[in-house]
Design an enzyme around this catalytic site. Structure first.
Site: not given
Length: 460
Positions: A79, A317, A418
């Site tokens: 994965c 944002y 991020c």
């Protein structure tokens, strides 16, 4: 190039790459090996050769690192999600903190001693499993026609079938299996990406961590899915099921969701809380996926802002107003800006739900709205912010927004990121515009993966 494809080599791993892959060097030539850890001696097979680096596949571990652990998931290594599950959690935190520091030095051009001095310890998780409040399960089928529901393999859209993702909630995992049963029983056709054919593309779940409310959104290619009522009836039996929706995405695109949402059951949203603030979350809204760490992250951002009650704050944002409303009770006035109309709609409702009357929300591109604010007399109360908070997507801030922020000259900038690489790029531009990096703190929002969130304080 010292190697060719299929060569088998012995290699000592001395570093980790940006996605958590091991890196070894042979006479300065870098070899990237997935699932290898610094300090290990391994055997690997060269899979792809480039001019200054190569990719290799781990064959065997000659000498293991003390940081190696047994992965708890049977799909680990296949994965594309949990790329660090073979590394102890303590070592994962050190890696992420170092990743942020390295980006600030190598990309941002900051002095390493200064970065070490201003960096606070990373905020780790008490439990790095079953922490996600949102799941996005792609739906496909294998060569035998059997349904696959799970997650994409790394760097591909090949779905790795799973019945129990251990970073998702048990509720989300159970919902995916309920949908699987319905697909099989009713002969629903999973989406074929290459042929742009089929009915169901993704299963999206959201769980209110504090409220327990549950939302299921099926991403489909058309409205009239056969036997849909049978699935809705099954999902409604799940305790705390609050909303069931369809999202129509009939485009040949890698984008997960389309723009049209149809509510099948419930109000079409769920609610959850961050601290004392209650938020309404609709299918298209952005909301942090790790509720426990989000509170810690926002508390750090609020601490860095040092609001006293009189400040004008820009929140660029802003999404559904999570940070705006989190800091509004400590500020004089807050302006939130977001490009997604549904998110701004939710932000305004969230302000009303929480009795916050000093937050204004505008829809548009952050860089355009910021420029409008300083030229529009009707928005003059926001024209001179003392604190600007930015929480941009992975690509970072638009250069025009950075230029505008420098021009309005706030005393402080709190940057939530991020992606350490785009963070470093933007911080370099802000430092060139007269700002100094005062504090840095990483926060692990995504345990077992290579991703890391960072909050930074800059001031004039």
């Amino acid at each position: 190039m010292p190697f060719k494809k299929n060569d088998e080599i012995e290699l000592v791993i001395d570093d980790l790459g940006v996605s958590g892959e091991g890196i070894g060097h042979v006479d300065g030539y870098a070899v990237f090996v997935k699932c290898a850890i610094p300090g290990e001696r391994i055997r690997a097979r060269i899979m792809k050769v480039k001019k200054s680096y190569a990719y290799a596949k781990l064959i065997s571990i000659i000498q293991a690192s003390p940081d190696r652990v047994d992965a708890k998931c049977k799909n680990a290594g296949r994965c594309g999600g949990c790329t660090l599950m073979h590394i102890s959690y303590e070592r994962q935190l050190l890696y992420k903190e170092e990743k942020v520091k390295n980006c600030l030095v190598r990309i941002g051009g900051f002095d390493r001693d200064h970065i070490d001095a201003v960096t606070e310890p990373i905020i780790g998780m008490d439990n790095p499993f079953h922490y996600r409040n949102k799941a996005q399960f792609p739906v496909s089928y294998d060569r035998n026609g059997d349904v696959k529901i799970g997650f994409y393999a790394e760097h591909s859209h090949n779905v790795i079938d799973t019945d129990n993702c251990i970073i998702q909630s048990d509720i989300s995992n159970g919902i995916a299996q309920t949908v699987r049963f319905w697909i099989n029983q009713c002969n629903i056709e999973p989406y074929n990406e290459s042929e742009h054919r089929g009915d169901i593309r993704h299963i999206i779940t959201r769980i209110g961590y504090h409220t327990g409310q549950i939302m299921v959104c099926l991403v489909v290619t058309r409205k009239n899915i056969p036997n849909l009522n049978r699935l809705v009836d099954s999902l409604k039996k799940i305790p705390d099921m609050t909303s069931i929706c369809l999202n129509i995405n009939d485009k040949k695109t890698n984008r997960i969701m389309g723009d049209k949402v149809i509510t099948l059951f419930g109000p079409g949203y769920i609610e959850d809380t961050i601290g004392s603030i209650r938020f309404r979350i609709s299918p298209l809204s952005f909301y942090q996926v790790n509720p426990i760490q989000t509170e810690k992250l926002y508390a750090t951002a609020s601490r860095y802002a040092e609001l006293t009650g009189d400040e004008t704050v820009w929140d660029m944002y802003c999404g559904i107003g999570t940070i705006s409303l989190f800091v509004a009770k400590k500020a004089g006035r807050v302006l939130g800006v977001e490009i997604v109309p549904d998110a701004i709609k939710d932000a305004k409702i969230n302000a009303e739900i929480n009795g916050v009357n000093n937050a204004t929300f505008l829809c548009g591109m952050a860089e355009e709205i910021a420029d409008e604010v300083i030229h529009n007399a009707e928005l003059s109360e926001f024209a001179h912010p003392s604190v600007v908070i930015v929480d941009p997507p992975r690509k970072g801030c638009d250069k025009a927004l950075i230029d505008t922020i420098i021009r309005v000259s706030p005393q402080k900038i709190v940057y939530i990121s991020c992606d350490p690489a785009t963070l470093a790029r933007d911080l370099m531009l802000l430092s060139e515009g007269g700002y100094e990096l005062r504090k840095v703190r990483a926060c692990d929002m995504f345990g077992m993966t290579g991703h890391v969130e960072t909050v930074v304080l800059l001031s004039q």
